[in-house]
Design an enzyme around this catalytic site. Structure first.
Site, PDB file in Angstrom:
ATOM      1  N   THR A 116       0.816  -1.209   0.000  1.00  0.00           N
ATOM      2  CA  THR A 116       0.000   0.000   0.000  1.00  0.00           C
ATOM      3  C   THR A 116       0.849   1.259   0.000  1.00  0.00           C
ATOM      4  OG1 THR A 116      -1.761  -1.212   1.124  1.00  0.00           O
ATOM      5  CG2 THR A 116      -1.898   1.172   1.203  1.00  0.00           C
ATOM      6  N   ASN A 120      -0.606   4.711  -1.836  1.00  0.00           N
ATOM      7  CA  ASN A 120      -1.266   5.667  -0.944  1.00  0.00           C
ATOM      8  C   ASN A 120      -0.953   7.098  -1.381  1.00  0.00           C
ATOM      9  OD1 ASN A 120       1.334   6.227  -0.048  1.00  0.00           O
ATOM     10  ND2 ASN A 120       1.092   5.224   1.921  1.00  0.00           N
ATOM     11  N   CYS A 121      -1.483   8.064  -0.660  1.00  0.00           N
ATOM     12  CA  CYS A 121      -1.241   9.461  -1.027  1.00  0.00           C
ATOM     13  C   CYS A 121      -0.164  10.110  -0.176  1.00  0.00           C
ATOM     14  CB  CYS A 121      -2.541  10.252  -1.031  1.00  0.00           C
ATOM     15  SG  CYS A 121      -3.412  10.094  -2.621  1.00  0.00           S
ATOM     16  N   LEU A 122       0.743   9.279   0.355  1.00  0.00           N
ATOM     17  CA  LEU A 122       2.086   9.697   0.742  1.00  0.00           C
ATOM     18  C   LEU A 122       2.244  10.473   2.036  1.00  0.00           C
ATOM     19  CD1 LEU A 122       2.615  10.853  -2.871  1.00  0.00           C
ATOM     20  CD2 LEU A 122       4.195   9.247  -1.877  1.00  0.00           C
ATOM     21  N   VAL A 123       1.156  10.869   2.682  1.00  0.00           N
ATOM     22  CA  VAL A 123       1.304  11.697   3.877  1.00  0.00           C
ATOM     23  C   VAL A 123       2.018  10.912   4.971  1.00  0.00           C
ATOM     24  CG1 VAL A 123       0.094  12.990   5.679  1.00  0.00           C
ATOM     25  CG2 VAL A 123      -0.707  13.090   3.305  1.00  0.00           C
ATOM     26  N   VAL A 259       0.611 -16.408  -0.898  1.00  0.00           N
ATOM     27  CA  VAL A 259       0.592 -17.376   0.191  1.00  0.00           C
ATOM     28  C   VAL A 259      -0.844 -17.665   0.605  1.00  0.00           C
ATOM     29  CG1 VAL A 259       1.222 -17.755   2.617  1.00  0.00           C
ATOM     30  CG2 VAL A 259       2.897 -16.813   0.992  1.00  0.00           C
ATOM     31  N   HIS A 519      -6.662   3.319   6.415  1.00  0.00           N
ATOM     32  CA  HIS A 519      -5.604   3.215   7.413  1.00  0.00           C
ATOM     33  C   HIS A 519      -5.907   2.071   8.391  1.00  0.00           C
ATOM     34  CE1 HIS A 519      -5.035   7.823   6.737  1.00  0.00           C
ATOM     35  NE2 HIS A 519      -4.331   7.121   5.858  1.00  0.00           N
ATOM     36  N   HIS A 563      -1.792   9.115   9.554  1.00  0.00           N
ATOM     37  CA  HIS A 563      -1.682   8.193   8.439  1.00  0.00           C
ATOM     38  C   HIS A 563      -0.659   7.133   8.846  1.00  0.00           C
ATOM     39  CE1 HIS A 563      -3.563  11.229   5.528  1.00  0.00           C
ATOM     40  NE2 HIS A 563      -3.586  11.770   6.737  1.00  0.00           N
TER      41      HIS A 563
END
Length: 595
Positions: A116, A120-123, A259, A519, A563
């Site tokens: 992820t 994600n938007c990196l924050v 797996v 999250h 986050h």
């Protein structure tokens, strides 16, 4: 659910060393000390740190491809295009959510190297001191508190400054950051037309104080965004698998290896073997680690693997015909996630990102600038500032409800200040203000309803199931309305796209529009060694068995008001040291690799 396409795998191998990214299981070594499942922040970090010791052999399995050479992933501003319904997302949805009027919103989870952290938007936010101290209280281990985890936050971090060299004084505190780690973290690299106005509100209205550094352990107020960016490029957990690390002879990575279960050795409860699907649609194969299997498949897949392995609630497993190895009703429970929605305003400006999303020529020019210089609007995530804010201490809600925040300096809700909206509209320019409840009281679960280990799991975060959660979002929206009414915004806002006045109108709007902020944590949560609840002990070993450890977001016992990427990097860095201390014969007085 759509997996990464084979074409991406071919492209990926062109960008990474084909000598170390294994093409087929036939290339595997005869034995490994540790087998790690999942190449997100938990698995990639652990694999990197364990293989610093040359005498240890590690295999890292990833269900997806390499995610290499994908422009949408590498360009920070394009993060808004990565989920849902893309090849880089597992494309899950929740079960119908009563709190959302029966809607089934997307529940994004990344697939491929980076997990992820690649979509994600990196924050980058750590949460508050009290958030992390709660981990210590819930696990019964003081080393999981803020003072114990902060060194690992800093160890993972490579704080770096914007490429264009503009003045960023007053936007962060150097003493709370690491500068020699692996994951890039930076303040915004390009200005937005709204920057001065947002910061001006902190001088105008006492309700919105300025916070110099949201990652200092105290985060209340408005501060400059810190994002997972390294010199203008997304920094995902792939940084822990950079070529200089992949060149280690003691680290193998096998892609498209999904797996299904962990397995006991010789019928005992020593679960050091795994069953995996060799390639998409391929046959099932088994591998055994001499020391441990480490599950780092994330807050969704780790409990799913445990359940299919016979570790979970017998009332779930027995009707599905899954033999029960360990009856543990905590597996998959306690799912906690942030929830919220946006309020959007039409603005009297053409200097918004809406123009970029509408005009291919402008977007292409900015991408060219990014390719050539790593400057311009494409080097940042969606917002240059964020806010973490609390309900007033005398709010009437606390007459009937306990405060769900971890402490008196931890936020109840969050703002993201976005000058533009994606996807945008055919005309007009907009300011978007996502409002999220970051100290939610609602708890949900992950479970299964099939003995097929690859069946889609049931994801029920029970968003807004506790009325204090919708209250926090409602009050956040009202607070946002006061924020945009500040004099600093004179002449900027034209109108809200939706007029929200009464509490009933706001609540209806929230239930119609709220989504997961993706999250999720706590589905294999830490608890004290002898506690009757929880899934792993403070050393992250799965209770009731041996040879099996979990290192990912699922072990986090309480969702921080933040986050969650930073949290998982901190957990994984600490986990690596725990593992090294467990096996001194492997990690003491051994040669270390150069990279």
């Amino acid at each position: 659910m759509k997996l990464a396409q084979p074409l991406l795998f071919a492209v990926s191998l062109a960008g990474l060393s084909t000598a170390v990214i294994l093409k087929h299981s036939s290339q595997l070594k005869k034995s490994y000390d540790f087998i790690i499942v999942g190449a997100g922040p938990g698995g990639a970090t652990t694999a990197n740190r364990l293989t610093e010791s040359a005498g240890v052999n590690v295999l890292l399995l990833e269900a997806g491809g390499a995610n290499d050479g994908v422009l949408e992933i590498d360009v920070p501003q394009l993060c808004v295009t990565l989920t849902p319904n893309t090849p880089w997302d597992w494309n899950f949805t929740t079960v119908p959510q009563d709190g959302l009027l029966g809607r089934t919103p997307p529940f994004p989870r990344g697939i491929g190297l980076g997990g992820t952290s690649a979509v994600n938007c990196l924050v980058y936010t750590r949460g508050t001191k009290s958030d992390i101290d709660t981990w210590a209280a819930l696990s019964g281990d003081e080393s999981w508190g803020w003072d114990g985890v902060l060194p690992y936050f800093k160890k993972s971090e490579k704080f770096n400054l914007p490429v264009d060299g503009h003045n960023v004084s007053g936007q962060f505190r150097a003493e709370v950051h690491g500068f020699h780690g692996i994951i890039g973290v930076s303040v915004p690299g390009a200005g937005r037309a709204t920057d001065d106005r947002v910061i001006a509100v902190t001088r105008e209205l006492e309700e919105f104080p300025f916070q110099v550094d949201i990652n200092s352990g105290e985060h209340l107020g408005i501060g400059w965004t810190q994002a997972l960016i390294d010199r203008g490029v997304r920094s995902s957990s792939k940084a822990y698998l950079a070529p200089k690390y992949l060149n280690r002879k003691n680290l193998d990575v096998l892609l498209h290896a999904r797996v299904s279960r962990v397995l006991p050795t010789d019928g005992a409860l020593f679960l050091n073997s795994i069953e995996f699907q060799d390639g998409e649609g391929g046959e099932l194969k088994h591998l055994t680690a001499s020391k441990e299997v480490i599950l780092s498949a994330g807050a969704v897949h780790t409990p799913v693997i445990l359940l299919h392995s016979g570790i979970g609630d017998s009332e779930v497993l027995t009707p599905l015909g899954i033999p029960v190895l360990v009856h543990n009703p905590s597996v998959g429970q306690n799912l906690t996630d942030h929830v919220g929605c946006s309020i959007t305003f039409e603005v009297n400006s053409t200097k918004t990102l809406d123009e970029v999303w509408r005009k291919d020529s402008l977007k292409d020019a900015l991408i060219t600038e990014w390719r050539e210089k790593k400057t311009g609007l494409m080097v940042d995530t969606s917002e240059n500032q964020v806010a973490f804010l609390r309900l007033p201490d005398d709010d009437p809600i606390f007459e009937t409800h306990e405060d769900p925040a971890s402490g008196p300096t931890t936020a109840h809700f969050e703002f993201l200040f976005q000058n533009g909206v994606f996807p945008t509209k055919d005309s007009g320019n907009y300011f978007n203000l996502p409002v999220g409840a970051v100290s939610p009281a609602s708890r949900g679960f992950i479970t299964i309803n099939s003995s097929d280990p690859f069946a889609v799991p049931l994801i029920d975060p029970r968003l807004l199931s506790e009325d204090i959660d919708i209250y926090m979002v409602r009050q956040g929206i009202k607070t946002g309305q006061r924020f945009v009414a500040a004099k600093a915004w004179d002449g900027y806002f034209i109108r809200p796209l939706v007029n929200l006045t009464s509490d009933d109108e706001i609540d209806q709007y929230i239930r119609e529009n709220a989504v997961s902020f993706f999250h999720p944590v706590a589905t294999a949560a830490m608890s004290p060694v002898n506690a009757s609840w929880g899934v792993v002990d403070p050393n992250l070993l799965v209770k009731g068995v041996s040879g099996l450890r979990v290192v990912d977001a699922s072990v986090v016992p309480r969702l921080p008001a933040a986050h969650t990427s930073a949290a998982v990097y901190g957990v994984a860095e600490k986990a690596a040291d725990i593992i090294k201390a467990t096996y001194p014969e492997l990690f003491s007085n051994r040669a270390t690799v150069k990279a």
